[in-house]
Motif scaffolding. Structure first.
Motif, PDB file in Angstrom:
ATOM      1  N   ALA A  55      67.522  32.014 -17.676  1.00 58.44           N
ATOM      2  CA  ALA A  55      66.179  32.512 -17.969  1.00 58.44           C
ATOM      3  C   ALA A  55      65.121  31.630 -17.321  1.00 58.44           C
ATOM      4  CB  ALA A  55      65.958  32.569 -19.480  1.00 58.44           C
ATOM      5  N   ARG A  56      65.326  30.324 -17.344  1.00 61.87           N
ATOM      6  CA  ARG A  56      64.353  29.407 -16.742  1.00 61.87           C
ATOM      7  C   ARG A  56      64.342  29.549 -15.222  1.00 61.87           C
ATOM      8  NH1 ARG A  56      62.922  23.926 -15.598  1.00 61.87           N
ATOM      9  NH2 ARG A  56      60.926  23.466 -16.602  1.00 61.87           N
ATOM     10  N   PRO A 205      60.067  32.165 -20.704  1.00 65.66           N
ATOM     11  CA  PRO A 205      60.774  33.415 -21.036  1.00 65.66           C
ATOM     12  C   PRO A 205      60.741  33.668 -22.542  1.00 65.66           C
ATOM     13  CG  PRO A 205      62.087  32.015 -19.577  1.00 65.66           C
ATOM     14  CD  PRO A 205      60.948  31.180 -20.049  1.00 65.66           C
ATOM     15  N   THR A 206      60.623  34.921 -22.923  1.00 63.52           N
ATOM     16  CA  THR A 206      60.609  35.247 -24.348  1.00 63.52           C
ATOM     17  C   THR A 206      62.005  35.180 -24.960  1.00 63.52           C
ATOM     18  OG1 THR A 206      60.755  37.595 -23.757  1.00 63.52           O
ATOM     19  CG2 THR A 206      58.560  36.683 -24.141  1.00 63.52           C
ATOM     20  N   LYS A 207      63.043  35.354 -24.126  1.00 66.77           N
ATOM     21  CA  LYS A 207      64.421  35.268 -24.589  1.00 66.77           C
ATOM     22  C   LYS A 207      65.245  34.508 -23.557  1.00 66.77           C
ATOM     23  CE  LYS A 207      64.459  39.618 -27.184  1.00 66.77           C
ATOM     24  NZ  LYS A 207      65.111  40.936 -27.332  1.00 66.77           N
ATOM     25  N   PRO A 208      66.200  33.671 -24.007  1.00 68.11           N
ATOM     26  CA  PRO A 208      66.439  33.272 -25.398  1.00 68.11           C
ATOM     27  C   PRO A 208      65.354  32.320 -25.895  1.00 68.11           C
ATOM     28  CG  PRO A 208      67.869  32.044 -23.938  1.00 68.11           C
ATOM     29  CD  PRO A 208      67.146  33.043 -23.070  1.00 68.11           C
ATOM     30  N   ALA A 209      65.201  32.286 -27.213  1.00 66.49           N
ATOM     31  CA  ALA A 209      64.170  31.446 -27.812  1.00 66.49           C
ATOM     32  C   ALA A 209      64.430  29.978 -27.482  1.00 66.49           C
ATOM     33  CB  ALA A 209      64.157  31.651 -29.327  1.00 66.49           C
ATOM     34  N   GLY A 210      63.343  29.237 -27.325  1.00 70.30           N
ATOM     35  CA  GLY A 210      63.473  27.802 -27.077  1.00 70.30           C
ATOM     36  C   GLY A 210      63.579  27.422 -25.616  1.00 70.30           C
TER      37      GLY A 210
END
Length: 226
Positions: A55-56, A205-210
């Motif tokens: 995601a990043r 990114p909204t997902k995954p959290a964190g």
């Protein structure tokens, strides 16, 4: 003969009773559950780390693409004519409205200025570009809202810590930004003085959290306004 036969039966019975006791079975099950829990936790943690890394990486690509896109638009900022001195209509901390000379492929003439807006749509989780084509044979032009088109150029939580997206300067070498009002926007009096813009973009990114945000910064000299 009878006593020997009975003795053999007893020996077989003793050997047949040998095995795992209930206590040993419970202990083995307990130890096994601990091992399996550890394996499951490690697997989940690894999957989460991989998902966050992917995601990043996607957010990093979005930041670079969006920053390059905004830079191309800002570099060709021009006054719209018709008595308007500056290229900027509004210059806030998380939004900007200006006019740009966008040359169509294959065109050789001077294009009419296009109205460009960049702003953060928090509800949609999007950095938006709104583009409105000019109407008219020459200055003064109009930019009717019916011709306004919007595009999401970066998806996610934009500048999630609330930091400024845009900072405006009077000269390319200036280190002190132009004065702003209580909302953080450049005052109407100083809009014609803008000659340089710094863009600080972060996308989480909204997902995954964190997942940590990806960020990049650039500062542009608006050569058409010098």
């Amino acid at each position: 003969m009878s006593s020997e036969f009975l003795a053999r039966l007893r020996r077989r019975s003793v050997r047949g009773d040998a095995g795992i006791t209930l206590t040993e079975l419970i202990v083995a099950m307990f130890v096994g559950s601990i091992v399996l829990s550890g394996v499951a936790a490690l697997t989940i943690s690894t999957q989460k780390s991989v998902s966050q890394a992917m995601a990043r990486a996607g957010a990093t690509a979005d930041v670079r693409t969006a920053l390059a896109y905004m830079s191309r638009r800002l570099r060709v900022a021009v006054p719209p004519g018709g008595g308007t001195a500056g290229a900027f209509e509004a210059a806030g901390p998380r939004s900007v409205t200006f006019y740009a000379s966008l040359v169509a492929p294959g065109s050789t003439g001077t294009p009419a200025p296009t109205k460009i807006e960049f702003y953060v749509d928090t509800a949609a989780g999007c950095l938006v570009e709104a583009r409105t084509a000019a109407v008219g044979a020459g200055a003064p032009y109009t930019w009717p809202s019916s011709g306004r088109r919007t595009t999401c150029i970066a998806l996610g939580s934009i500048n999630p810590a609330g930091q400024r997206l845009f900072t405006f300067y009077a000269t390319p070498g200036a280190t002190t930004p132009l004065a702003t009002d209580a909302s953080g926007a450049v005052t109407a009096r100083d809009l014609p003085a803008i000659e340089s813009v710094a863009v600080d973009l972060a996308v989480a990114p909204t997902k995954p959290a964190g997942t940590a945000p990806s960020q990049a910064r650039t500062r542009l000299t608006l050569t058409n306004l010098l």
